[in-house]
Design an enzyme around this catalytic site. Structure first.
Site, PDB file in Angstrom:
ATOM      1  N   LYS A 113      53.272  -8.085 -10.689  1.00 55.08           N
ATOM      2  CA  LYS A 113      51.849  -7.795 -10.472  1.00 55.08           C
ATOM      3  C   LYS A 113      51.014  -8.365 -11.610  1.00 55.08           C
ATOM      4  O   LYS A 113      51.430  -8.325 -12.772  1.00 55.08           O
ATOM      5  CB  LYS A 113      51.670  -6.276 -10.404  1.00 55.08           C
ATOM      6  CG  LYS A 113      50.263  -5.792 -10.100  1.00 55.08           C
ATOM      7  CD  LYS A 113      50.226  -4.252 -10.082  1.00 55.08           C
ATOM      8  CE  LYS A 113      48.872  -3.712  -9.679  1.00 55.08           C
ATOM      9  NZ  LYS A 113      48.848  -2.230  -9.672  1.00 55.08           N
ATOM     10  N   SER A 173      49.372   3.437  -6.710  1.00 55.44           N
ATOM     11  CA  SER A 173      49.272   2.004  -6.415  1.00 55.44           C
ATOM     12  C   SER A 173      50.561   1.312  -6.030  1.00 55.44           C
ATOM     13  O   SER A 173      50.518   0.182  -5.560  1.00 55.44           O
ATOM     14  CB  SER A 173      48.692   1.276  -7.613  1.00 55.44           C
ATOM     15  OG  SER A 173      47.304   1.385  -7.560  1.00 55.44           O
ATOM     16  N   SER A 232      46.662  -0.319  -5.411  1.00 56.76           N
ATOM     17  CA  SER A 232      46.210  -1.603  -5.881  1.00 56.76           C
ATOM     18  C   SER A 232      47.288  -2.689  -5.884  1.00 56.76           C
ATOM     19  O   SER A 232      46.964  -3.874  -5.973  1.00 56.76           O
ATOM     20  CB  SER A 232      45.662  -1.467  -7.308  1.00 56.76           C
ATOM     21  OG  SER A 232      46.687  -1.118  -8.213  1.00 56.76           O
TER      22      SER A 232
HETATM   23  N1  GLN Z   1      43.842   4.190  -5.720  1.00 54.29           N
HETATM   24  C1  GLN Z   1      43.918   4.732  -7.037  1.00 54.29           C
HETATM   25  C2  GLN Z   1      42.744   4.282  -7.859  1.00 54.29           C
HETATM   26  O1  GLN Z   1      41.976   3.539  -7.364  1.00 54.29           O
HETATM   27  C3  GLN Z   1      45.234   4.374  -7.664  1.00 54.29           C
HETATM   28  C4  GLN Z   1      45.239   3.158  -8.462  1.00 54.29           C
HETATM   29  C5  GLN Z   1      46.533   2.873  -9.194  1.00 54.29           C
HETATM   30  O2  GLN Z   1      47.528   3.559  -9.036  1.00 54.29           O
HETATM   31  N2  GLN Z   1      46.471   1.865 -10.047  1.00 54.29           N
HETATM   32  O3  GLN Z   1      42.570   4.664  -8.958  1.00 54.29           O
END
Ligand code: GLN
Length: 473
Positions: A77, A176, A152
């Site tokens: 990532k 994410s 994400s």
């Molecule tokens: N959807 C969550 C956020 O927007 C999780 C993001 C993540 O785990 N990086 O913060």
């Protein structure tokens, strides 16, 4: 490809049935054929091929010196740094930036002969649940390219879903890894906090962030965990003891000795898709029929997890992201009369809308006038949540709930309310608030064919037992 796991690949490589080079070419061809999905920001074609050739020599001439991950082709990532490679965190603010060091986890996998094939697209600084907040555009779901991949780590999930690598490394601050895994029909594991070094993970919310692993099965996740869960003096929040490999390895757990709880408030939540709900209940019935004790529990604090998560993570993000000032990294505004104007213009041009929104929210909850009302309060709620989870684990081995209330939605679907997308994180943020390990495993597909998973959580230091359990399901 006829190989389903790292073990199969390694057997084939050792017996000469295939070569690492052929394997890499296979994945590179797949990357080419699914370019439109936008899962990769950059592909390390030449580098991966030349490493594959080197490895093939090693397999031929010095098989005794092979690392544990030979034959393991990994995508990374764009939030995990890799020495002498570009990294953007899905953001314009890091344009042109190249890392001078590698994350501890990257060094660990490379040392064991894994090959990194490319860096995957993600929401800017990990902020999002749909991978539609990336500077590099949205990532599309291979099952239906009109739909989101989840986020994400959407690029990471699609990279495994489309067979462009064996395993993907992602990060999970509030789901994410698990949420896109669920939406793409793959496995996504978030280790307990402190189990894997965060050194080299670009920080979003440091007390929540963890490296996560996406794969097609539990054994491959276990293989990576055995390598990356090493003590690291560069991360002071790592456990000193109880590391992954000291826990029981993947062997049979007697299902009839296990006590499993499911959070009934999560199952009965109005936001939960009815098809996910009924399949999840069937899953619980199957566990019962295999002899496990399965009981519903109430989690009174469920309504507080999303607000608590967003107050604390935006606060941490506003502080973590203050380092991007146009001086030290990446993008610098050309238009700048004074240093102050340069900071302002660089940040205004470099950051996307969601990131700006969160920096403002975080600065607000940390401001003198509102600190106690929001930040301190949310810290207290986090403690209550953690204590509540600990007390559940005094009685139960595992806790089960859905991974996401819905399957992947249309990329162009606009939520009615800006909070709607945040609310979609309701099932995943809990594990990060409590610092416990959690995994999403594929469970089924809706009538519109979109995949969904189910989530299993366990207490701290039980990462391997959790994988062990899921391996048998
Ligand atoms: N959807 C969550 C956020 O927007 C999780 C993001 C993540 O785990 N990086 O913060």
């Amino acid at each position: 490809m006829e190989y389903n796991s790292l073990k199969d690949i390694q057997i084939a490589l050792l017996s000469g049935k295939t070569t690492t080079e052929k394997l890499v070419i296979f994945y590179l061809n797949n990357i080419e054929s699914v370019r439109d999905l936008n899962a990769y920001i950059e592909v390390y074609q030449e580098e991966a091929l030349s490493k594959a050739k080197e490895l093939d020599q090693k397999i031929k001439h010095h098989p005794d010196t092979l690392g544990k991950l030979f034959g393991c082709i990994i995508s990374v990532k764009d939030l995990i740094v890799y020495k002498n490679h570009k990294v953007n965190a899905g953001s314009g603010i890091l344009d042109g930036f190249e890392s001078q060091f590698s994350a501890t986890a990257i060094e660990a996998v490379l040392k064991e002969d894994a090959i990194i094939i490319g860096r995957t697209n993600c929401d800017e600084f990990g902020m999002g649940s749909a991978n539609t907040n990336s500077h590099f555009g949205s990532v599309k779901n291979a099952v239906d390219p009109e739909k989101i991949s989840g986020g994400s780590s959407g690029g990471a999930a699609v990279s495994v879903q489309t067979n462009t690598c064996l395993v993907a490394l992602g990060t999970d601050t509030g789901g994410s890894v698990r949420q896109p895994a669920s939406m793409c029909g793959v496995y996504g594991f978030k280790p307990g906090y402190g189990m894997v070094s965060r050194y080299g993970l670009i920080a979003y919310a440091s007390s929540f962030d963890q490296l996560g692993i996406l794969a097609n099965n539990v054994q491959d996740i276990d293989a990576i965990m055995s390598v990356v869960s090493v003590r690291d003096d560069f991360d002071a929040t790592m456990y000193q003891t109880g590391l992954y490999c000291e826990q029981l390895s993947l062997e049979n757990l007697a299902l009839d000795t296990l006590k499993i709880a499911y959070i009934s408030d999560a199952f009965e939540n109005d936001a939960l898709d009815p098809e996910i709900k009924s399949t999840s209940y069937q899953f619980l019935d199957e566990l019962k029929s295999k002899g496990a004790t399965v009981e519903g529990i109430h989690f009174k604090l469920l309504d507080y997890v999303v607000p608590c998560y967003y107050i604390l993570t935006t606060a941490e993000a506003s502080s973590n992201l203050s380092r991007y000032d146009g001086v030290k990294y990446g993008h610098r505004a050309e238009r700048a009369g004074s240093p102050e104007e340069m900071y302002v213009n660089s940040r205004s041009e470099g950051f996307g809308k969601e990131v700006k929104k969160r920096i403002m929210l975080g600065s607000f909850v940390l401001s003198e006038a509102y600190y106690d009302a929001y930040f301190t309060k949310a810290q207290q709620v986090r403690r209550l949540i953690k204590d509540q989870m600990d007390s559940f684990f005094d009685h139960y081995d595992f806790i089960i709930m859905p991974s996401s209330p819905k399957t992947a939605w249309y990329i162009h679907e606009k939520p009615n309310d800006p909070l709607e997308i945040y609310m979609a994180d309701i099932y995943t943020v809990l594990a990060n608030l409590a610092g416990i390990p959690a995994i999403s495993i594929p469970l089924g597909n809706n009538t519109d064919k979109m995949p969904f998973g189910i989530q299993v959580l366990s207490r701290v230091h039980n990462d391997r037992k959790l994988l062990n359990f899921c391996n048998q399901l």
